[in-house]
Design a protein around this motif. Sequence first.
Motif, PDB file in Angstrom:
ATOM      1  N   LYS A  86       0.828  -1.209   0.000  1.00 46.35           N
ATOM      2  CA  LYS A  86       0.000   0.000   0.000  1.00 46.35           C
ATOM      3  C   LYS A  86       0.865   1.263   0.000  1.00 46.35           C
ATOM      4  CE  LYS A  86      -3.189   2.506   2.892  1.00 46.35           C
ATOM      5  NZ  LYS A  86      -3.287   2.838   4.288  1.00 46.35           N
ATOM      6  N   ASP A  87       1.760   1.379   0.982  1.00 41.20           N
ATOM      7  CA  ASP A  87       2.515   2.627   1.172  1.00 41.20           C
ATOM      8  C   ASP A  87       3.666   2.784   0.192  1.00 41.20           C
ATOM      9  OD1 ASP A  87       0.809   3.143   3.263  1.00 41.20           O
ATOM     10  OD2 ASP A  87       2.185   2.404   4.804  1.00 41.20           O
ATOM     11  N   GLY A  88       4.194   1.677  -0.340  1.00 42.64           N
ATOM     12  CA  GLY A  88       5.324   1.770  -1.260  1.00 42.64           C
ATOM     13  C   GLY A  88       4.952   2.323  -2.613  1.00 42.64           C
ATOM     14  N   ASN A  89       3.675   2.304  -2.944  1.00 38.54           N
ATOM     15  CA  ASN A  89       3.223   2.761  -4.263  1.00 38.54           C
ATOM     16  C   ASN A  89       2.399   4.033  -4.217  1.00 38.54           C
ATOM     17  OD1 ASN A  89       4.331   0.850  -6.050  1.00 38.54           O
ATOM     18  ND2 ASN A  89       2.834  -0.669  -5.355  1.00 38.54           N
ATOM     19  N   HIS A  90       2.260   4.667  -3.050  1.00 37.10           N
ATOM     20  CA  HIS A  90       1.343   5.808  -2.969  1.00 37.10           C
ATOM     21  C   HIS A  90       1.784   6.983  -3.833  1.00 37.10           C
ATOM     22  CE1 HIS A  90       4.147   7.457   0.054  1.00 37.10           C
ATOM     23  NE2 HIS A  90       3.572   8.614  -0.184  1.00 37.10           N
ATOM     24  N   ALA A  91       3.072   7.127  -4.131  1.00 36.52           N
ATOM     25  CA  ALA A  91       3.543   8.257  -4.939  1.00 36.52           C
ATOM     26  C   ALA A  91       3.839   7.844  -6.380  1.00 36.52           C
ATOM     27  CB  ALA A  91       4.789   8.866  -4.303  1.00 36.52           C
ATOM     28  N   ARG A  92       3.603   6.587  -6.714  1.00 37.53           N
ATOM     29  CA  ARG A  92       3.963   6.095  -8.042  1.00 37.53           C
ATOM     30  C   ARG A  92       3.261   6.877  -9.150  1.00 37.53           C
ATOM     31  NH1 ARG A  92       1.434   2.509 -11.161  1.00 37.53           N
ATOM     32  NH2 ARG A  92       0.217   1.727  -9.422  1.00 37.53           N
TER      33      ARG A  92
ATOM     34  N   THR B 225       1.718   9.882  -9.214  1.00 32.11           N
ATOM     35  CA  THR B 225       2.089  11.298  -9.340  1.00 32.11           C
ATOM     36  C   THR B 225       3.525  11.458  -9.827  1.00 32.11           C
ATOM     37  OG1 THR B 225       2.639  11.358  -6.986  1.00 32.11           O
ATOM     38  CG2 THR B 225       0.446  12.123  -7.615  1.00 32.11           C
ATOM     39  N   THR B 226       4.420  10.555  -9.416  1.00 24.99           N
ATOM     40  CA  THR B 226       5.815  10.639  -9.869  1.00 24.99           C
ATOM     41  C   THR B 226       5.895  10.355 -11.368  1.00 24.99           C
ATOM     42  OG1 THR B 226       6.591   9.898  -7.706  1.00 24.99           O
ATOM     43  CG2 THR B 226       8.153   9.742  -9.506  1.00 24.99           C
ATOM     44  N   GLU B 227       5.170   9.356 -11.840  1.00 25.76           N
ATOM     45  CA  GLU B 227       5.170   9.038 -13.271  1.00 25.76           C
ATOM     46  C   GLU B 227       4.573  10.182 -14.085  1.00 25.76           C
ATOM     47  OE1 GLU B 227       3.085   5.325 -13.460  1.00 25.76           O
ATOM     48  OE2 GLU B 227       4.869   4.164 -12.895  1.00 25.76           O
TER      49      GLU B 227
ATOM     50  N   ALA C 106       5.439  14.812 -17.710  1.00 25.96           N
ATOM     51  CA  ALA C 106       5.240  16.241 -18.000  1.00 25.96           C
ATOM     52  C   ALA C 106       6.580  16.957 -18.169  1.00 25.96           C
ATOM     53  CB  ALA C 106       4.430  16.895 -16.877  1.00 25.96           C
ATOM     54  N   MET C 107       7.529  16.648 -17.302  1.00 24.16           N
ATOM     55  CA  MET C 107       8.834  17.310 -17.412  1.00 24.16           C
ATOM     56  C   MET C 107       9.587  16.857 -18.657  1.00 24.16           C
ATOM     57  SD  MET C 107      10.324  17.489 -13.603  1.00 24.16           S
ATOM     58  CE  MET C 107       9.566  18.477 -12.346  1.00 24.16           C
ATOM     59  N   SER C 108       9.487  15.594 -18.984  1.00 23.67           N
ATOM     60  CA  SER C 108      10.162  15.098 -20.194  1.00 23.67           C
ATOM     61  C   SER C 108       9.567  15.716 -21.446  1.00 23.67           C
ATOM     62  CB  SER C 108      10.049  13.569 -20.278  1.00 23.67           C
ATOM     63  OG  SER C 108      10.778  12.964 -19.238  1.00 23.67           O
TER      64      SER C 108
ATOM     65  N   MET D 273      13.725  11.496 -13.047  1.00 26.01           N
ATOM     66  CA  MET D 273      12.625  11.015 -12.206  1.00 26.01           C
ATOM     67  C   MET D 273      12.134   9.639 -12.667  1.00 26.01           C
ATOM     68  SD  MET D 273      10.353  14.398 -11.376  1.00 26.01           S
ATOM     69  CE  MET D 273       9.237  13.558 -10.272  1.00 26.01           C
ATOM     70  N   THR D 274      12.122   9.408 -13.962  1.00 26.00           N
ATOM     71  CA  THR D 274      11.736   8.096 -14.484  1.00 26.00           C
ATOM     72  C   THR D 274      12.720   7.032 -14.016  1.00 26.00           C
ATOM     73  OG1 THR D 274      10.715   9.127 -16.424  1.00 26.00           O
ATOM     74  CG2 THR D 274      11.293   6.790 -16.607  1.00 26.00           C
ATOM     75  N   THR D 275      14.007   7.352 -14.043  1.00 24.80           N
ATOM     76  CA  THR D 275      15.029   6.422 -13.570  1.00 24.80           C
ATOM     77  C   THR D 275      14.863   6.139 -12.084  1.00 24.80           C
ATOM     78  OG1 THR D 275      16.578   7.216 -15.239  1.00 24.80           O
ATOM     79  CG2 THR D 275      17.522   6.039 -13.363  1.00 24.80           C
ATOM     80  N   VAL D 276      14.610   7.178 -11.314  1.00 25.63           N
ATOM     81  CA  VAL D 276      14.400   7.002  -9.870  1.00 25.63           C
ATOM     82  C   VAL D 276      13.179   6.122  -9.620  1.00 25.63           C
ATOM     83  CG1 VAL D 276      13.755   8.218  -7.752  1.00 25.63           C
ATOM     84  CG2 VAL D 276      15.582   9.115  -9.186  1.00 25.63           C
ATOM     85  N   GLN D 277      12.098   6.355 -10.367  1.00 24.82           N
ATOM     86  CA  GLN D 277      10.882   5.570 -10.189  1.00 24.82           C
ATOM     87  C   GLN D 277      11.117   4.100 -10.525  1.00 24.82           C
ATOM     88  OE1 GLN D 277       8.073   6.520  -8.779  1.00 24.82           O
ATOM     89  NE2 GLN D 277       7.226   4.472  -9.019  1.00 24.82           N
TER      90      GLN D 277
END
Length: 179
Positions: free
Chosen positions: A99-105, A107-109, A114-116, A126-130
């Motif tokens: 549950k908690d490990g994916n809560h930001a997945r 929004t990060t993607e 958007a930045m790319s 950010m894609t690499t970090v994700q």
Amino acid sequence: MPLQKAERQRPRTREINGQVSADDEGAHRSVPGEEGLMSFEEEWGELKRAAAERQSHMRLNQLPAAGGGAVGTANLSVNQDNLGAIGNAAYALHGRLIKDGNHARTTTEEAATAMSSSSFRTGAAMTTVQKTWNSQLRTLLDACAHISNHLDYSVAQHAKDEEDVKTSLAVSAITGYFK
């Protein structure tokens, strides 16, 4: 003939960079500017003596001979409550990580996309970090599941083994009455 034999016993020499050195086995090798060097055989003998001395002082990590060992007192003890608690903790951690490990997945993607698309290099980073986070999260989830499953199996197997031992002891006690 005797002259040839004498020539074979005499050390052969050669000149290297203006220095004369002997080629026979027991000869000293010389290096310009260094005096008192050992021959190979002398150095090898010294190294072998030092190794033998070190080995004679080696002490293995073991129990003392007198009174050591627990031959008659060995006992396998498994506290099923402790194993169960650890297994439950691993299971609970697994559930929380899902549950908690994916809560930001999401929004990060979205932010990385958007930045790319706006030509920011941060989007690719950010894609690499994700991707790295997802890989590490999967590894941790697998480890938690493995710990939980293994401890559940250990508790069940120990209970089965314990029952087998009790049964075999009871059978052997009964067999003693038949003799």
